[in-house]
Design a protein around this motif. Structure first.
Motif, PDB file in Angstrom:
ATOM      1  N   HIS A 337      39.808  29.265   6.598  1.00  0.00           N
ATOM      2  CA  HIS A 337      39.261  28.111   6.341  1.00  0.00           C
ATOM      3  C   HIS A 337      39.675  27.173   5.498  1.00  0.00           C
ATOM      4  N   GLY A 338      40.173  27.508   4.297  1.00  0.00           N
ATOM      5  CA  GLY A 338      40.532  26.657   3.192  1.00  0.00           C
ATOM      6  C   GLY A 338      41.721  25.996   3.255  1.00  0.00           C
ATOM      7  N   GLY A 339      41.872  25.149   2.430  1.00  0.00           N
ATOM      8  CA  GLY A 339      43.120  24.202   2.177  1.00  0.00           C
ATOM      9  C   GLY A 339      44.356  24.786   1.519  1.00  0.00           C
ATOM     10  N   ARG A 340      45.514  24.495   1.669  1.00  0.00           N
ATOM     11  CA  ARG A 340      46.554  25.212   0.886  1.00  0.00           C
ATOM     12  C   ARG A 340      47.022  24.324  -0.299  1.00  0.00           C
ATOM     13  N   GLY A 341      46.484  23.334  -0.524  1.00  0.00           N
ATOM     14  CA  GLY A 341      46.945  22.448  -1.703  1.00  0.00           C
ATOM     15  C   GLY A 341      46.483  23.028  -3.130  1.00  0.00           C
ATOM     16  N   GLU A 342      45.297  23.386  -3.270  1.00  0.00           N
ATOM     17  CA  GLU A 342      45.082  23.910  -4.558  1.00  0.00           C
ATOM     18  C   GLU A 342      44.792  25.306  -4.735  1.00  0.00           C
ATOM     19  N   PRO A 343      44.857  25.862  -5.849  1.00  0.00           N
ATOM     20  CA  PRO A 343      44.457  27.337  -5.817  1.00  0.00           C
ATOM     21  C   PRO A 343      43.142  27.604  -5.732  1.00  0.00           C
ATOM     22  N   VAL A 344      42.754  28.897  -5.407  1.00  0.00           N
ATOM     23  CA  VAL A 344      41.388  29.258  -5.291  1.00  0.00           C
ATOM     24  C   VAL A 344      40.851  29.699  -6.861  1.00  0.00           C
ATOM     25  N   ARG A 345      39.789  29.421  -7.251  1.00  0.00           N
ATOM     26  CA  ARG A 345      39.354  29.512  -8.790  1.00  0.00           C
ATOM     27  C   ARG A 345      38.377  30.861  -8.315  1.00  0.00           C
ATOM     28  N   LEU A 346      38.484  31.764  -9.301  1.00  0.00           N
ATOM     29  CA  LEU A 346      37.678  33.029  -9.168  1.00  0.00           C
ATOM     30  C   LEU A 346      37.276  33.271 -10.511  1.00  0.00           C
ATOM     31  N   ARG A 347      36.105  33.369 -10.752  1.00  0.00           N
ATOM     32  CA  ARG A 347      35.261  33.701 -11.990  1.00  0.00           C
ATOM     33  C   ARG A 347      34.273  34.919 -11.890  1.00  0.00           C
ATOM     34  N   ILE A 348      34.579  35.898 -12.738  1.00  0.00           N
ATOM     35  CA  ILE A 348      33.744  36.986 -12.816  1.00  0.00           C
ATOM     36  C   ILE A 348      33.191  37.237 -14.155  1.00  0.00           C
ATOM     37  N   THR A 349      31.790  37.166 -14.268  1.00  0.00           N
ATOM     38  CA  THR A 349      31.018  37.313 -15.458  1.00  0.00           C
ATOM     39  C   THR A 349      30.084  38.429 -15.772  1.00  0.00           C
ATOM     40  N   VAL A 350      30.741  39.503 -16.564  1.00  0.00           N
ATOM     41  CA  VAL A 350      29.669  40.533 -16.879  1.00  0.00           C
ATOM     42  C   VAL A 350      28.725  40.206 -17.917  1.00  0.00           C
ATOM     43  N   GLY A 351      27.480  40.067 -17.705  1.00  0.00           N
ATOM     44  CA  GLY A 351      26.498  39.545 -18.641  1.00  0.00           C
ATOM     45  C   GLY A 351      25.542  40.755 -18.811  1.00  0.00           C
ATOM     46  N   ALA A 352      24.532  40.258 -19.421  1.00  0.00           N
ATOM     47  CA  ALA A 352      23.312  41.402 -19.717  1.00  0.00           C
ATOM     48  C   ALA A 352      22.473  41.724 -18.473  1.00  0.00           C
ATOM     49  N   GLY A 353      22.681  42.504 -17.900  1.00  0.00           N
ATOM     50  CA  GLY A 353      21.831  42.919 -16.669  1.00  0.00           C
ATOM     51  C   GLY A 353      22.310  42.163 -15.360  1.00  0.00           C
ATOM     52  N   GLU A 354      23.423  41.648 -15.433  1.00  0.00           N
ATOM     53  CA  GLU A 354      23.895  40.897 -14.010  1.00  0.00           C
ATOM     54  C   GLU A 354      25.527  40.742 -14.027  1.00  0.00           C
ATOM     55  N   ALA A 356      28.189  38.030 -12.041  1.00  0.00           N
ATOM     56  CA  ALA A 356      28.049  36.930 -11.286  1.00  0.00           C
ATOM     57  C   ALA A 356      29.719  36.756 -10.881  1.00  0.00           C
ATOM     58  N   ILE A 357      29.644  36.369  -9.474  1.00  0.00           N
ATOM     59  CA  ILE A 357      31.139  36.064  -9.023  1.00  0.00           C
ATOM     60  C   ILE A 357      30.916  34.776  -8.556  1.00  0.00           C
ATOM     61  N   VAL A 358      31.883  33.787  -8.905  1.00  0.00           N
ATOM     62  CA  VAL A 358      31.964  32.582  -8.447  1.00  0.00           C
ATOM     63  C   VAL A 358      33.366  32.196  -7.915  1.00  0.00           C
ATOM     64  N   LEU A 359      33.368  31.943  -6.654  1.00  0.00           N
ATOM     65  CA  LEU A 359      34.704  31.720  -5.935  1.00  0.00           C
ATOM     66  C   LEU A 359      34.799  30.158  -5.401  1.00  0.00           C
ATOM     67  N   ASP A 360      35.568  29.497  -5.821  1.00  0.00           N
ATOM     68  CA  ASP A 360      35.781  27.998  -5.307  1.00  0.00           C
ATOM     69  C   ASP A 360      37.286  27.955  -4.409  1.00  0.00           C
ATOM     70  N   SER A 361      37.053  27.380  -3.304  1.00  0.00           N
ATOM     71  CA  SER A 361      38.201  27.228  -2.527  1.00  0.00           C
ATOM     72  C   SER A 361      38.251  25.920  -1.910  1.00  0.00           C
ATOM     73  N   PRO A 362      39.384  25.181  -1.756  1.00  0.00           N
ATOM     74  CA  PRO A 362      39.641  23.990  -1.429  1.00  0.00           C
ATOM     75  C   PRO A 362      39.102  23.814   0.108  1.00  0.00           C
ATOM     76  N   LEU A 363      38.678  22.670   0.400  1.00  0.00           N
ATOM     77  CA  LEU A 363      38.356  22.322   1.882  1.00  0.00           C
ATOM     78  C   LEU A 363      39.383  21.704   2.426  1.00  0.00           C
ATOM     79  N   THR A 364      39.470  21.809   3.855  1.00  0.00           N
ATOM     80  CA  THR A 364      40.735  21.209   4.342  1.00  0.00           C
ATOM     81  C   THR A 364      40.163  19.818   5.117  1.00  0.00           C
ATOM     82  N   GLY A 365      38.814  19.604   5.064  1.00  0.00           N
ATOM     83  CA  GLY A 365      38.332  18.493   5.814  1.00  0.00           C
ATOM     84  C   GLY A 365      38.415  18.493   7.417  1.00  0.00           C
ATOM     85  N   ARG A 366      38.779  19.516   7.846  1.00  0.00           N
ATOM     86  CA  ARG A 366      38.742  19.754   9.349  1.00  0.00           C
ATOM     87  C   ARG A 366      37.656  20.850   9.578  1.00  0.00           C
TER      88      ARG A 366
END
Length: 417
Positions: A337-354, A356-366
């Protein structure tokens, strides 16, 4: 006489005869008890003594029916001979709870009690009725001391009515047997049906089976679905530049090879879950974890800007495995479903007791293409997080599509337990 040719009524009659046969050992013990304090009594010739022995037999039958295996035996016979409708099911398995055992004992007592009465009537009344019907034809029957008939039956009008009297006796016996059989069939779902504990146990079994099915569906969806999406897109891109960019085609084929090889291993792990017995590996040991994330990002078919805060290798196996599947499904959604112009950003944070996964992908507008049977990826991600006590969010964020998952990490003390 209408119930006589009815097959269901005949089967119920047989069921009652079986009940009478089951009563006989208890009845004989009852006669021994009566004989112990009435040594001079005629135990089998006196109806009063027989009724007392019958009264002793029923409590003994009820006590033996408290055994757990009494219910499945009674259920098997009732299903075969009572002619129960399918919408009134009976319980399966031994009686485990106190309520189930009491119900089984009540059913068995009712069965052998009615069966003893109907069996006694059948054994006594059928030959007597046949003898009465033969009175006009056989003088030896009229003079038999066994029947003990009064002299008034020697009159012509009495002999003429004797066959009808015998038929009436048989009709009455048939009606009594049909009524007793109908009573047993009516009480069977109540006394042999599932108790609330049985229904709860059945619901727990269904929930466990459904959980296993959902888990397998998630594994297949996330592993095989991701691989097919990646292979399809890479093969399509390679086909379009086959003549103009051989290096890209070579890289795409390499990525397809690595993706399929990794997916075959994941599929073996998923199928191994079906064959795993109770002594098999724990759930967290099945499938790849965050240690396989680099290979996934290299051959996923998308440029990925990946950053990690903390050491993902220190994440427990169960959480690591579910985190890998969440990232995999997020990348699959970005591929579809994502667009192809920009890379996907993936951030994984290993914190105290948690974690966190954050994944940002570009939108196509369609609008996203709706596939038949699709739309289960985000649901599977949410289920994975909930099973670990975590949570997920998905939606548009600053002109991009953001998937966020937060998974709790067990403390060292919890891991030891």
């Amino acid at each position: 006489m209408r119930p006589l040719p009815d097959r269901r009524a005949r089967l119920r009659w047989v069921h009652l005869i079986i009940g009478g046969a089951l009563l006989m050992p208890y009845f004989l013990v009852g006669t021994v008890i009566v004989g112990s304090y009435r040594p001079q009594a005629d135990l089998f010739g006196s109806p009063a003594n027989q009724l007392i022995a019958f009264a002793y037999a029923l409590p003994m039958a009820a006590v033996t029916a408290l055994l757990p295996l009494a219910r499945p035996l009674s259920v098997a016979v009732a299903r075969a001979l009572c002619g129960l409708p399918p919408e009134r099911p009976l319980a399966d398995g031994p009686a485990r709870s106190r309520q189930a055992r009491l119900r089984s004992a009540a059913w068995f007592t009712l069965h052998v009690g009615l069966g003893g009465i109907v069996s006694g009537m059948t054994l006594a009344l059928v030959p007597f009725a046949v003898a009465v019907m033969g009175l006009p034809l056989f003088a030896a029957v009229r003079d038999s001391p066994v029947l003990g008939l009064p002299e008034a039956l020697d009159r012509p009008w009495a002999l003429a009515l004797a066959p009808f009297a015998g038929l009436a006796m048989l009709a009455a016996l048939t009606g009594c047997a049909a009524a007793a059989g109908a009573l047993l069939a009516d009480r069977a779902p109540v006394l042999l049906g599932p108790t609330p504990d049985d229904r709860l146990a059945a619901a727990e079994r269904r929930a466990a089976e459904l959980a296993v099915r959902n888990r397998l569906a998630r594994e297949l969806h996330d592993s095989v679905g991701h691989a097919l999406s990646a292979v399809t897109l890479q093969a399509g891109a390679a086909r379009r530049v086959l003549d103009s960019d051989p290096e890209f085609v070579r890289a795409a084929l390499t990525a397809i090879e690595e993706t399929t090889r990794r997916t075959v291993g994941e599929l073996d792990s998923v199928l191994g879950m079906l064959r795993k017995d109770d002594d098999g590996a724990p759930d967290g040991a099945c499938g790849p974890g965050l240690d396989a994330l680099e290979a996934l990002l290299t051959h996923c078919g998308l440029p990925v800007d990946y950053a990690a805060d903390g050491d993902p290798d220190t994440v427990p196996a169960v959480v690591s495995r579910e985190a890998f599947r969440i990232v995999q499904e997020g990348l699959s959604n970005a591929l579809r479903h994502g667009g192809r112009g920009e890379p996907v950003r993936l951030r994984i944070t290993v914190g105290a007791g948690e974690l966190a996964i954050v994944l940002d992908s570009p939108l196509t507008g369609r609008p996203a293409v709706v596939r038949p049977g699709g739309g289960l990826g985000l649901r599977g991600i949410a289920e994975r997080a909930v099973l670990l006590g975590g949570r997920t969010e998905a939606g548009e964020h600053e002109d991009r599509w953001r998937l966020t998952a937060r998974l709790p990490l067990p403390s060292p003390a919890q891991e030891q337990r």
